[in-house]
Scaffold this active site. Structure first.
Site, mmCIF file in Angstrom:
data_model
loop_
_atom_site.group_PDB
_atom_site.id
_atom_site.type_symbol
_atom_site.label_atom_id
_atom_site.label_comp_id
_atom_site.label_asym_id
_atom_site.label_seq_id
_atom_site.Cartn_x
_atom_site.Cartn_y
_atom_site.Cartn_z
ATOM 1 N N TYR A 17 0.825 -1.217 0.000
ATOM 2 C CA TYR A 17 0.000 0.000 0.000
ATOM 3 C C TYR A 17 0.859 1.267 0.000
ATOM 4 C CZ TYR A 17 -4.316 -2.574 0.539
ATOM 5 O OH TYR A 17 -5.383 -3.387 0.313
ATOM 6 N N TYR A 150 -14.484 -5.028 2.877
ATOM 7 C CA TYR A 150 -13.090 -5.378 2.578
ATOM 8 C C TYR A 150 -12.815 -6.743 3.208
ATOM 9 C CZ TYR A 150 -8.089 -5.637 2.366
ATOM 10 O OH TYR A 150 -6.807 -6.087 2.109
ATOM 11 N N ASP A 242 -16.743 -12.437 8.711
ATOM 12 C CA ASP A 242 -15.311 -12.158 8.588
ATOM 13 C C ASP A 242 -14.901 -11.378 9.840
ATOM 14 O OD1 ASP A 242 -12.813 -11.175 8.126
ATOM 15 O OD2 ASP A 242 -13.237 -10.360 6.135
ATOM 16 N N LYS A 271 -5.217 -12.042 12.067
ATOM 17 C CA LYS A 271 -4.705 -10.884 12.820
ATOM 18 C C LYS A 271 -4.461 -11.167 14.301
ATOM 19 C CE LYS A 271 -6.546 -7.254 9.771
ATOM 20 N NZ LYS A 271 -5.392 -6.600 9.212
HETATM 21 N N1 PMP Z 1 -10.777 -9.281 6.328
HETATM 22 C C1 PMP Z 1 -10.802 -8.143 7.041
HETATM 23 C C2 PMP Z 1 -12.083 -7.734 7.716
HETATM 24 C C3 PMP Z 1 -9.648 -7.371 7.168
HETATM 25 O O1 PMP Z 1 -9.699 -6.224 7.864
HETATM 26 C C4 PMP Z 1 -8.452 -7.803 6.546
HETATM 27 C C5 PMP Z 1 -7.163 -7.028 6.649
HETATM 28 N N2 PMP Z 1 -7.221 -5.700 6.932
HETATM 29 C C6 PMP Z 1 -8.478 -8.998 5.816
HETATM 30 C C7 PMP Z 1 -9.652 -9.712 5.740
HETATM 31 C C8 PMP Z 1 -7.253 -9.493 5.127
HETATM 32 O O2 PMP Z 1 -6.296 -9.890 6.031
HETATM 33 P P1 PMP Z 1 -4.752 -10.003 5.596
HETATM 34 O O3 PMP Z 1 -4.262 -8.615 5.442
HETATM 35 O O4 PMP Z 1 -4.106 -10.738 6.728
HETATM 36 O O5 PMP Z 1 -4.724 -10.778 4.321
#
Ligand code: PMP
Length: 434
Positions: A17, A150, A242, A271
């Site tokens: 990014y 996202y 998610d 995460k």
């Molecule tokens: N889903 C959500 C809700 C996220 O916030 C993120 C990352 N910001 C992801 C999936 C993707 O995770 P990663 O960056 O570990 O691929």
């Protein structure tokens, strides 16, 4: 030494990014402890965004570090087909009963995007298996998702995410999804009618519960979401939460779906799962979904897997993190942060004559966010984000706004004094301008 590192970085590294043309040099970080990032320049920064929303108990936690070290000496990695190991099994045993809903199996991967990819593929193949593996079908072959969602940066995850600047170069390659607005009083009847009419086309519905993160920390009410999920259930649409960002306490409860009455069939985690210390993804599903893959016909197999599936050190870190949730009264810290966020939001709402005009001040658990009014482009590309980051860093606080949306999402070990410093920095920026 530092200059040397910046020079070598510039020579060899392509950052995520990041537009490298005219970029501000990344700050070399030498070490981190609890909430503090120690720059090689001798300066200290409070990590108010938990290093991209991952750090849970703080950086460099000795207990997690010890558990990873011990695991590394014993078994650092092993192929996860044909073999299994204690940390992976133990983590599933501990995690599955904690999850909001009826979950019986955990599928491991290694990041958030893979956790959601796995969920999308599970939902699609669940129906494909049940429908008798048709060559072509118009039934149960679509995914439903929210506008501005996202779910990650891989192709499947991008496809179910909002079409945005992140996905624009790839738009012809992304598969079509059914997109709906976040539910509220004004549109819930319309959304219900849409689902009643189109339910049979839809395999699964993926959503970020209560807060859409990268889309701009958009928060929404459980009330209408419950209604929507109930309709999905009645239409036999697989509900995929998610919780990659919201999981492990961010929204005030261990999982955001605890605040929803209608529970999902699949949950995606990453995460914070390892305390934010190592890369791990996990996708939990119900017994019903798992059973649709059990068959003598090998074609029903879930053909998906990553080299680092269930990495033992990552699983050991996760187990250590779960211990800390119990031992360090982490949930109490979460409610302390939530209370302080709520009080600070009140203070922000009462401000008058500020240099920056702010609106939509909102709190969900440990996350506080607001938007700054701008004349030019709204959203991620707005230049204000970078300017605010620079201003905050001068004060010793690391913020990384999503364009004109400013937010905090701190590690739970943040002290009251550190939180005050973060709030004071935000106040200064809002009142005096940047
Ligand atoms: N889903 C959500 C809700 C996220 O916030 C993120 C990352 N910001 C992801 C999936 C993707 O995770 P990663 O960056 O570990 O691929």
């Amino acid at each position: 030494m530092n200059q040397n590192l910046s020079f070598r970085d510039q020579k060899y590294i392509w950052h995520p990014y990041t537009q490298h043309k005219n970029m501000v040099f990344p700050v070399p970080v030498e070490r981190a402890e609890r909430t503090i990032l120690f720059g090689a320049d001798g300066r200290q920064y409070i990590d108010a965004v938990s290093s991209w929303w991952v750090t849970v108990h703080g950086h460099g936690h000795p207990y997690i570090a010890k558990k990873i070290y011990e695991q590394a000496l014993k078994l650092e990695q092993v192929i996860f087909t044909g073999f299994t190991h204690e940390p992976a099994v133990r983590l599933a045993e501990r995690l599955l009963p904690m999850l909001p809903g009826n979950f019986s199996k955990l599928f491991y991967s290694d990041n958030g995007s893979t956790a959601t990819e796995v969920a999308i593929k599970m939902a699609l193949q669940f129906w494909w298996n049940l429908l008798g593996q048709p060559e072509k079908t118009t039934e149960r072959n679509r995914i439903l998702a929210f506008k501005d969602a996202y779910h990650g940066d891989t192709f499947g995850a991008m496809s179910v995410s909002g079409r945005s600047i992140f996905t624009r170069p790839f738009r012809d390659q992304l598969f079509d999804v059914e997109v709906i607005d976040l539910p509220d009083a004004s549109n819930i009847n319309q959304l219900t009618a849409f689902l009643r009419e189109n339910g049979k086309k839809i395999a699964g519905f993926i959503f970020e519960p209560l807060v859409q993160g990268a889309g701009g920390m958009r928060m929404y009410q459980a009330e209408y979401m419950n209604w929507l999920l109930q309709v999905c259930r009645e239409e036999k649409i697989i509900c995929i939460a998610d919780e990659v960002m919201t999981g492990f306490g961010r929204t005030g409860t261990m999982f955001a779906c605890e605040q929803l009455d209608v529970k999902p069939d699949i949950i995606c985690l990453s995460k914070g799962i390892t305390g934010g210390v190592m890369a791990l993804g996990a996708t939990a599903c119900s017994e019903e979904i798992y059973e649709a893959f059990l068959h003598d016909d090998k074609l029903r197999t879930f053909f998906h897997g990553h080299s680092f599936t269930a990495n033992p050190m990552a699983c050991a870190a996760s187990l250590a993190s779960l211990d800390l949730f119990e031992e360090e009264k982490t949930l109490e810290s979460i409610s302390r942060i939530q209370k302080r966020n709520t009080a600070f939001a009140q203070q922000l709402k009462q401000l008058e004559d500020t240099a920056l005009t702010i609106s939509n001040i909102r709190v969900q658990g440990t996350i506080l966010a607001f938007d700054v009014e701008v004349d030019d482009v709204r959203g991620y590309l707005n230049h204000l984000g970078a300017v605010i980051t620079a201003a905050a860093m001068k004060e010793g606080v690391y913020l990384r706004p999503l364009g004109n949306t400013v937010y905090i999402l701190p590690p739970y070990c943040i002290t009251d004094e550190e939180l005050d410093k973060v709030f004071q920095t935000i106040l200064k920026i809002v009142v005096e301008g940047v």
